[in-house]
Design a protein around this motif. Structure first.
Motif, PDB file in Angstrom:
ATOM      1  N   ALA A  96       4.613  -8.067  -6.945  1.00  0.00           N
ATOM      2  CA  ALA A  96       3.603  -7.578  -5.595  1.00  0.00           C
ATOM      3  C   ALA A  96       2.841  -6.446  -6.118  1.00  0.00           C
ATOM      4  O   ALA A  96       2.877  -5.531  -7.682  1.00  0.00           O
ATOM      5  N   LEU A  97       1.424  -6.754  -6.372  1.00  0.00           N
ATOM      6  CA  LEU A  97       0.330  -5.662  -6.995  1.00  0.00           C
ATOM      7  C   LEU A  97       0.712  -4.431  -5.839  1.00  0.00           C
ATOM      8  O   LEU A  97       1.216  -4.325  -4.979  1.00  0.00           O
ATOM      9  N   PHE A  98       0.842  -2.993  -6.421  1.00  0.00           N
ATOM     10  CA  PHE A  98       0.715  -2.197  -5.400  1.00  0.00           C
ATOM     11  C   PHE A  98      -0.411  -1.466  -5.835  1.00  0.00           C
ATOM     12  O   PHE A  98      -1.299  -0.714  -6.844  1.00  0.00           O
ATOM     13  N   TYR A  99      -1.056  -1.171  -4.205  1.00  0.00           N
ATOM     14  CA  TYR A  99      -2.346  -0.629  -3.957  1.00  0.00           C
ATOM     15  C   TYR A  99      -2.043   0.632  -3.602  1.00  0.00           C
ATOM     16  O   TYR A  99      -1.594   1.485  -3.083  1.00  0.00           O
ATOM     17  N   HIS A 100      -3.416   1.556  -4.235  1.00  0.00           N
ATOM     18  CA  HIS A 100      -2.709   2.929  -3.808  1.00  0.00           C
ATOM     19  C   HIS A 100      -4.478   3.182  -2.452  1.00  0.00           C
ATOM     20  O   HIS A 100      -5.523   2.954  -2.746  1.00  0.00           O
ATOM     21  N   SER A 101      -4.243   3.689  -1.985  1.00  0.00           N
ATOM     22  CA  SER A 101      -4.732   3.723  -0.542  1.00  0.00           C
ATOM     23  C   SER A 101      -4.972   5.240  -0.274  1.00  0.00           C
ATOM     24  O   SER A 101      -4.265   6.035  -0.443  1.00  0.00           O
ATOM     25  N   SER A 102      -5.993   5.875   0.865  1.00  0.00           N
ATOM     26  CA  SER A 102      -6.091   6.902   1.046  1.00  0.00           C
ATOM     27  C   SER A 102      -6.648   7.701   0.012  1.00  0.00           C
ATOM     28  O   SER A 102      -6.548   8.744   0.391  1.00  0.00           O
ATOM     29  N   VAL A 103      -7.081   6.585  -1.309  1.00  0.00           N
ATOM     30  CA  VAL A 103      -7.916   8.460  -2.062  1.00  0.00           C
ATOM     31  C   VAL A 103      -9.638   7.182  -2.350  1.00  0.00           C
ATOM     32  O   VAL A 103      -9.790   6.139  -2.052  1.00  0.00           O
ATOM     33  N   SER A 104      -9.951   7.675  -3.165  1.00  0.00           N
ATOM     34  CA  SER A 104     -11.535   7.209  -3.157  1.00  0.00           C
ATOM     35  C   SER A 104     -11.684   7.248  -4.749  1.00  0.00           C
ATOM     36  O   SER A 104     -11.747   7.949  -5.700  1.00  0.00           O
ATOM     37  N   PRO A 105     -11.938   5.683  -5.699  1.00  0.00           N
ATOM     38  CA  PRO A 105     -11.598   4.791  -4.565  1.00  0.00           C
ATOM     39  C   PRO A 105      -9.863   4.264  -4.240  1.00  0.00           C
ATOM     40  O   PRO A 105      -9.608   4.460  -5.036  1.00  0.00           O
ATOM     41  N   ALA A 106     -10.047   3.194  -2.959  1.00  0.00           N
ATOM     42  CA  ALA A 106      -8.829   3.008  -3.524  1.00  0.00           C
ATOM     43  C   ALA A 106      -8.970   1.605  -3.934  1.00  0.00           C
ATOM     44  O   ALA A 106      -9.957   1.193  -4.617  1.00  0.00           O
ATOM     45  N   ILE A 156      -8.422  -1.567 -10.130  1.00  0.00           N
ATOM     46  CA  ILE A 156      -9.066  -2.515  -9.835  1.00  0.00           C
ATOM     47  C   ILE A 156      -9.323  -2.268  -8.065  1.00  0.00           C
ATOM     48  O   ILE A 156      -8.462  -2.121  -7.963  1.00  0.00           O
ATOM     49  N   THR A 157     -10.834  -1.168  -7.925  1.00  0.00           N
ATOM     50  CA  THR A 157     -11.195  -0.525  -6.999  1.00  0.00           C
ATOM     51  C   THR A 157     -11.074  -1.843  -5.801  1.00  0.00           C
ATOM     52  O   THR A 157     -12.032  -3.190  -6.052  1.00  0.00           O
ATOM     53  N   LEU A 158     -11.172  -1.211  -4.997  1.00  0.00           N
ATOM     54  CA  LEU A 158     -11.542  -1.922  -3.478  1.00  0.00           C
ATOM     55  C   LEU A 158     -13.575  -2.159  -3.336  1.00  0.00           C
ATOM     56  O   LEU A 158     -13.349  -4.281  -2.824  1.00  0.00           O
ATOM     57  N   PRO A 159     -14.294  -1.902  -4.174  1.00  0.00           N
ATOM     58  CA  PRO A 159     -16.166  -2.499  -3.700  1.00  0.00           C
ATOM     59  C   PRO A 159     -15.377  -3.541  -4.536  1.00  0.00           C
ATOM     60  O   PRO A 159     -16.250  -4.007  -4.823  1.00  0.00           O
ATOM     61  N   LYS A 181       0.603  -1.429  -0.067  1.00  0.00           N
ATOM     62  CA  LYS A 181      -0.257  -0.241  -0.156  1.00  0.00           C
ATOM     63  C   LYS A 181       0.734   1.214  -0.174  1.00  0.00           C
ATOM     64  O   LYS A 181       1.651   1.592   0.399  1.00  0.00           O
ATOM     65  N   SER A 182       0.199   2.348  -0.698  1.00  0.00           N
ATOM     66  CA  SER A 182       1.088   3.651  -0.368  1.00  0.00           C
ATOM     67  C   SER A 182      -0.157   4.509  -0.865  1.00  0.00           C
ATOM     68  O   SER A 182      -0.727   4.398  -1.773  1.00  0.00           O
ATOM     69  N   GLU A 183       0.356   5.304  -0.090  1.00  0.00           N
ATOM     70  CA  GLU A 183      -1.024   7.009  -0.860  1.00  0.00           C
ATOM     71  C   GLU A 183      -0.355   7.210  -2.193  1.00  0.00           C
ATOM     72  O   GLU A 183       1.201   7.830  -1.793  1.00  0.00           O
TER      73      GLU A 183
END
Length: 155
Positions: free
Chosen positions: A51-61, A113-116, A9-11
């Motif tokens: 590794a999957l690079f995941y964007h966090s603290s954004v909408s959508p993550a 590929i969003t969290l929802p 995860k990274s912002e």
DNA sequence: GCCAACGTTGGC
DNA sequence: GCCAACGTTGGC
């Protein structure tokens, strides 16, 4: 030992997959991890792991691409530097508990590929990132989960 | 901006 | 060693 798979995860405001792609050799150190469980996961990484690079603290993550581990764990110097936002007064040069790895850009998905969306996909139910209150910034992902997500990204 | 969930700290 | 208080993460 076969390849292992991870989610990192990274912002994107601090460091995004687009930042990584712009780096020399498309490579950057993944530093600043200050959680023991995440640190242990960094230490378990092997060269060539993906590794999957995941964007966090954004909408959508969500997951935005793939990186490869190109250097295994080594001491994170930020822990020793009082100027660093990741400084840890308890870390000493001969006893620095914090490590980092180097990651290299592999691919960016054509769409996030969003969290929802991840929550709806059969086979991903057990993913750490989907658990309520999950805060672990470096997580293991199974080969099956990784493959499913690449499949979603390819559509 | 809110706030639930979590990991860490520190008093006892 | 327990656990309340605290600071941080991260989805919404």
């Amino acid at each position: 030992m076969p390849l292992q798979y991870w989610l990192m995860k990274s912002e994107p405001d601090s460091f995004s997959i687009w930042d990584l792609r712009k780096r020399p050799r498309k490579t950057e150190g993944w530093d600043g991890v200050r959680n023991y469980q995440a640190r242990n996961n960094l230490s378990a990484m092997k060269k060539g792991d993906l590794a999957l690079f995941y964007h966090s603290s954004v909408s959508p993550a969500g997951a935005v691409g793939v990186v490869k581990i190109t250097k295994t764990a080594y001491p994170d110097p930020g822990a020793l530097n009082p100027e660093s936002p990741y400084f840890d007064a308890r870390a000493k040069p001969d006893k620095n508990p914090w490590v980092m790895v180097d990651v290299t850009f592999e691919k960016e998905f054509s769409r996030m590929i969003t969290l929802p969306e991840l929550r709806e996909v059969p086979g991903l139910e057990k993913m750490e990132v989907l658990k309520r209150g999950s805060r672990l910034s470096v997580q293991p992902v199974t080969a099956a989960e990784f493959s499913i997500i690449l499949g979603l990204a390819g559509k």
